[in-house]
Write a protein that holds these residues in place. Structure first.
Motif, PDB file in Angstrom:
ATOM      1  N   ALA A  88      29.469  19.992  46.148  1.00 53.79           N
ATOM      2  CA  ALA A  88      30.779  19.654  46.178  1.00 53.79           C
ATOM      3  C   ALA A  88      31.041  19.547  44.904  1.00 53.79           C
ATOM      4  N   MET A  89      30.539  18.826  44.170  1.00 57.03           N
ATOM      5  CA  MET A  89      30.982  19.087  42.925  1.00 57.03           C
ATOM      6  C   MET A  89      31.515  19.947  42.133  1.00 57.03           C
ATOM      7  N   ILE A  90      30.426  21.374  42.388  1.00 57.98           N
ATOM      8  CA  ILE A  90      30.448  22.500  41.412  1.00 57.98           C
ATOM      9  C   ILE A  90      31.544  23.477  42.494  1.00 57.98           C
ATOM     10  N   LEU A  91      31.380  23.533  43.255  1.00 63.23           N
ATOM     11  CA  LEU A  91      32.533  23.869  45.026  1.00 63.23           C
ATOM     12  C   LEU A  91      33.862  23.611  44.450  1.00 63.23           C
ATOM     13  N   ARG A  92      33.944  22.682  43.525  1.00 65.13           N
ATOM     14  CA  ARG A  92      35.299  21.753  43.259  1.00 65.13           C
ATOM     15  C   ARG A  92      35.657  23.139  41.925  1.00 65.13           C
ATOM     16  N   MET A  93      34.630  22.865  41.100  1.00 67.19           N
ATOM     17  CA  MET A  93      34.851  23.101  39.541  1.00 67.19           C
ATOM     18  C   MET A  93      34.889  24.599  39.741  1.00 67.19           C
ATOM     19  N   THR A  94      34.274  25.425  40.817  1.00 68.54           N
ATOM     20  CA  THR A  94      34.884  26.548  40.409  1.00 68.54           C
ATOM     21  C   THR A  94      35.140  26.903  41.378  1.00 68.54           C
ATOM     22  N   ALA A  95      35.723  26.440  42.436  1.00 67.00           N
ATOM     23  CA  ALA A  95      37.376  26.758  43.544  1.00 67.00           C
ATOM     24  C   ALA A  95      38.592  26.529  42.023  1.00 67.00           C
ATOM     25  N   LEU A  96      38.862  25.437  41.412  1.00 63.46           N
ATOM     26  CA  LEU A  96      39.470  25.120  40.329  1.00 63.46           C
ATOM     27  C   LEU A  96      39.555  26.309  39.734  1.00 63.46           C
ATOM     28  N   ALA A  97      38.761  26.162  38.573  1.00 61.43           N
ATOM     29  CA  ALA A  97      38.182  27.845  38.173  1.00 61.43           C
ATOM     30  C   ALA A  97      38.819  28.939  38.976  1.00 61.43           C
ATOM     31  N   ALA A  98      38.315  29.444  39.643  1.00 59.62           N
ATOM     32  CA  ALA A  98      38.910  30.496  40.230  1.00 59.62           C
ATOM     33  C   ALA A  98      40.485  30.628  40.186  1.00 59.62           C
ATOM     34  N   TRP A  99      41.402  29.625  40.625  1.00 64.10           N
ATOM     35  CA  TRP A  99      42.152  29.232  41.139  1.00 64.10           C
ATOM     36  C   TRP A  99      43.215  29.286  39.249  1.00 64.10           C
ATOM     37  N   VAL A 100      42.510  28.932  38.589  1.00 63.22           N
ATOM     38  CA  VAL A 100      42.916  28.911  36.852  1.00 63.22           C
ATOM     39  C   VAL A 100      42.827  30.606  36.748  1.00 63.22           C
ATOM     40  N   SER A 101      42.348  31.300  37.380  1.00 63.63           N
ATOM     41  CA  SER A 101      41.705  32.664  36.233  1.00 63.63           C
ATOM     42  C   SER A 101      42.451  33.476  36.750  1.00 63.63           C
ATOM     43  N   PHE A 102      42.983  33.528  38.460  1.00 67.16           N
ATOM     44  CA  PHE A 102      43.924  34.104  38.766  1.00 67.16           C
ATOM     45  C   PHE A 102      45.301  34.353  38.207  1.00 67.16           C
ATOM     46  N   VAL A 103      45.526  33.002  37.692  1.00 64.15           N
ATOM     47  CA  VAL A 103      46.821  33.314  37.088  1.00 64.15           C
ATOM     48  C   VAL A 103      47.285  34.045  35.422  1.00 64.15           C
ATOM     49  N   GLY A 104      45.513  35.171  35.540  1.00 66.16           N
ATOM     50  CA  GLY A 104      45.842  35.566  34.532  1.00 66.16           C
ATOM     51  C   GLY A 104      46.796  37.370  34.517  1.00 66.16           C
ATOM     52  N   LEU A 105      46.329  37.442  36.626  1.00 68.11           N
ATOM     53  CA  LEU A 105      46.818  38.849  36.483  1.00 68.11           C
ATOM     54  C   LEU A 105      47.865  38.631  36.404  1.00 68.11           C
ATOM     55  N   PHE A 106      48.822  37.982  36.561  1.00 67.30           N
ATOM     56  CA  PHE A 106      50.047  38.076  36.124  1.00 67.30           C
ATOM     57  C   PHE A 106      50.620  38.315  35.222  1.00 67.30           C
ATOM     58  N   PHE A 107      49.327  37.754  34.471  1.00 66.01           N
ATOM     59  CA  PHE A 107      49.571  39.118  32.779  1.00 66.01           C
ATOM     60  C   PHE A 107      49.551  40.028  32.527  1.00 66.01           C
ATOM     61  N   ALA A 108      48.498  40.387  33.349  1.00 64.52           N
ATOM     62  CA  ALA A 108      47.493  41.552  32.480  1.00 64.52           C
ATOM     63  C   ALA A 108      48.274  43.461  32.319  1.00 64.52           C
ATOM     64  N   GLN A 109      47.943  43.103  31.636  1.00 64.23           N
ATOM     65  CA  GLN A 109      49.127  44.946  31.444  1.00 64.23           C
ATOM     66  C   GLN A 109      47.900  45.887  30.962  1.00 64.23           C
ATOM     67  N   THR A 110      46.689  45.430  30.318  1.00 64.14           N
ATOM     68  CA  THR A 110      46.049  46.575  30.031  1.00 64.14           C
ATOM     69  C   THR A 110      44.834  46.738  31.319  1.00 64.14           C
ATOM     70  N   PHE A 111      43.538  48.341  30.777  1.00 63.16           N
ATOM     71  CA  PHE A 111      43.164  47.385  31.760  1.00 63.16           C
ATOM     72  C   PHE A 111      41.472  46.723  30.958  1.00 63.16           C
ATOM     73  N   PRO A 112      41.403  46.605  29.879  1.00 60.66           N
ATOM     74  CA  PRO A 112      39.902  45.447  29.017  1.00 60.66           C
ATOM     75  C   PRO A 112      40.577  44.160  30.559  1.00 60.66           C
ATOM     76  N   HIS A 113      42.016  43.850  30.016  1.00 63.34           N
ATOM     77  CA  HIS A 113      42.421  42.779  30.370  1.00 63.34           C
ATOM     78  C   HIS A 113      42.564  42.428  31.818  1.00 63.34           C
ATOM     79  N   PHE A 114      42.462  43.722  32.403  1.00 68.03           N
ATOM     80  CA  PHE A 114      42.238  43.096  33.893  1.00 68.03           C
ATOM     81  C   PHE A 114      41.213  43.143  34.450  1.00 68.03           C
ATOM     82  N   PHE A 115      39.764  43.858  33.504  1.00 69.19           N
ATOM     83  CA  PHE A 115      38.513  43.653  33.686  1.00 69.19           C
ATOM     84  C   PHE A 115      37.806  41.955  33.432  1.00 69.19           C
ATOM     85  N   ILE A 116      38.774  41.227  32.742  1.00 72.48           N
ATOM     86  CA  ILE A 116      37.756  40.215  31.515  1.00 72.48           C
ATOM     87  C   ILE A 116      38.504  39.143  33.382  1.00 72.48           C
ATOM     88  N   VAL A 117      39.694  39.362  33.934  1.00 75.53           N
ATOM     89  CA  VAL A 117      40.622  38.863  34.725  1.00 75.53           C
ATOM     90  C   VAL A 117      39.272  38.589  35.820  1.00 75.53           C
TER      91      VAL A 117
END
Length: 346
Positions: A35-64
């Motif tokens: 359950a703890m790992i589930l919560r941590m990965t759910a939070l990390a996925a949400w935070v990671s998705f924020v990067g799509l609002f700022f992505a402009q280049t292919f490498p940036h999109f790839f990493i996010v």
């Protein structure tokens, strides 16, 4: 983005499905803090998705997008494991819990379609981050029971994977999901090619998911009355029939409609029978890794193999040939499943 760049970005989901679930499954089984790992990965996925609002280049999109898919690849195996652990061997209500994934799919597609039509594709980012936020909120409410005492690991993971009945089982699920790549990758293109409108194509997808929901809701008495082996093999027979109907349905809407109703068995029945079969071998400290292997081998490797092979068939032969090859793959899966249950009895 070029077509090649888009295809690379879209392939990251399949690539992380091969490796991601196994890592998270191992970590969950090792720490016994699922359950703890589930919560941590759910939070990390949400935070990671924020990067799509700022992505402009292919490498940036790839990493996010890579980060998003790495963290979301933990969700399915860990949720299944927590659910199965709470059931403690009684899987009679598994279908009624599993159907909510299908309900969520229909609701999100219908509502998102309306919003995207009215406000444009930019709403996709806001809808996705909104949903990921509530995935994390929901994960905070999940409680994990203490593991059963007195359980000991009878054999290692590698000893299990060396058994011929388990090899045959994963071969059968690999081939079944590979065959279903003909639907997930090509079905909309196939229907458009033979002249059906977007509205009819949407109706076809909805019909298949509704049939799946009905099966999951009413599956408990079916699994109580009919042997697991019989249901598993029946799902393969129905899958062969379904893909054959699609190949033959270029001039018959009735055949195509019937094929979509059969999704209840070719996916729903097969998935539930697979999970129940898996529980015979992978339980206790190996439970999360068993679910992770099922997702990685079936949906990761099988889905990737099916998409690549069937794309070559589409280009080299014809759209109809895709579904004849899918029927043959389902037949191969039926043979492997039969050997699995035969060897399991020996």
């Amino acid at each position: 983005m070029s077509v090649a760049q888009i295809s690379i970005l879209m392939s990251l989901m399949q690539a992380t499905r091969i490796f991601g679930p196994n890592f998270w499954g191992w970590l969950a089984d090792y720490t016994q803090r699922r359950a703890m790992i589930l919560r941590m990965t759910a939070l990390a996925a949400w935070v990671s998705f924020v990067g799509l609002f700022f992505a402009q280049t292919f490498p940036h999109f790839f990493i996010v997008i890579l980060c998003i898919n790495i963290f979301t690849s933990a969700q399915s195996p860990l949720l299944e494991t927590l659910m199965l652990s709470e059931m403690r061997g009684d899987l009679s209500q598994y279908g009624r819990l599993r159907l909510w994934g299908s309900v969520g799919f229909i609701v999100s597609v219908v509502l998102a379609g309306q919003l995207l039509d009215r406000h444009g594709i930019v709403m996709m980012l806001w809808l996705s981050i909104f949903l990921l936020f509530f995935v994390w909120i929901a994960s905070l409410r999940i409680q994990e029971s203490s593991p059963a005492h007195g359980w000991h690991e009878e054999c290692s993971l590698w000893e299990l994977l060396a058994r011929r009945e388990i090899i045959a089982f994963f071969t059968s699920t690999f081939l079944m999901v590979a065959a279903h790549a003909s639907l997930y990758v090509f079905y909309s293109l196939y229907l458009a090619q033979i002249g059906y409108s977007k509205s009819v194509i949407g109706l076809m997808w909805s019909l298949g998911v509704v049939a799946e929901i009905f099966f999951f809701f009413y599956q408990a008495p079916i699994f109580r009355r009919i042997q697991l082996q019989s249901l598993m093999l029946l799902s393969f027979v129905i899958a062969i029939t379904r893909f054959s109907f699609i190949a033959l349905g270029t001039h018959s809407l009735l055949l195509l409609l019937t094929a979509q109703v059969l999704h209840a068995a070719s996916f729903g029945m097969h998935h539930s029978a697979s999970v129940m079969t898996l529980q015979r071998w992978f339980s206790g400290p190996l439970q999360a890794r068993g679910q992770a292997l099922f997702i990685s081998i079936s949906y990761g490797l099988g889905g990737t193999f099916g998409a690549i092979l069937l794309s070559l068939v589409w280009e080299s032969w014809s759209a109809q040939a895709v579904y004849w090859i899918a029927a043959l793959m389902a037949l191969g899966g039926a043979v492997a499943a039969n050997f699995c249950y035969r060897w399991q009895k020996n």
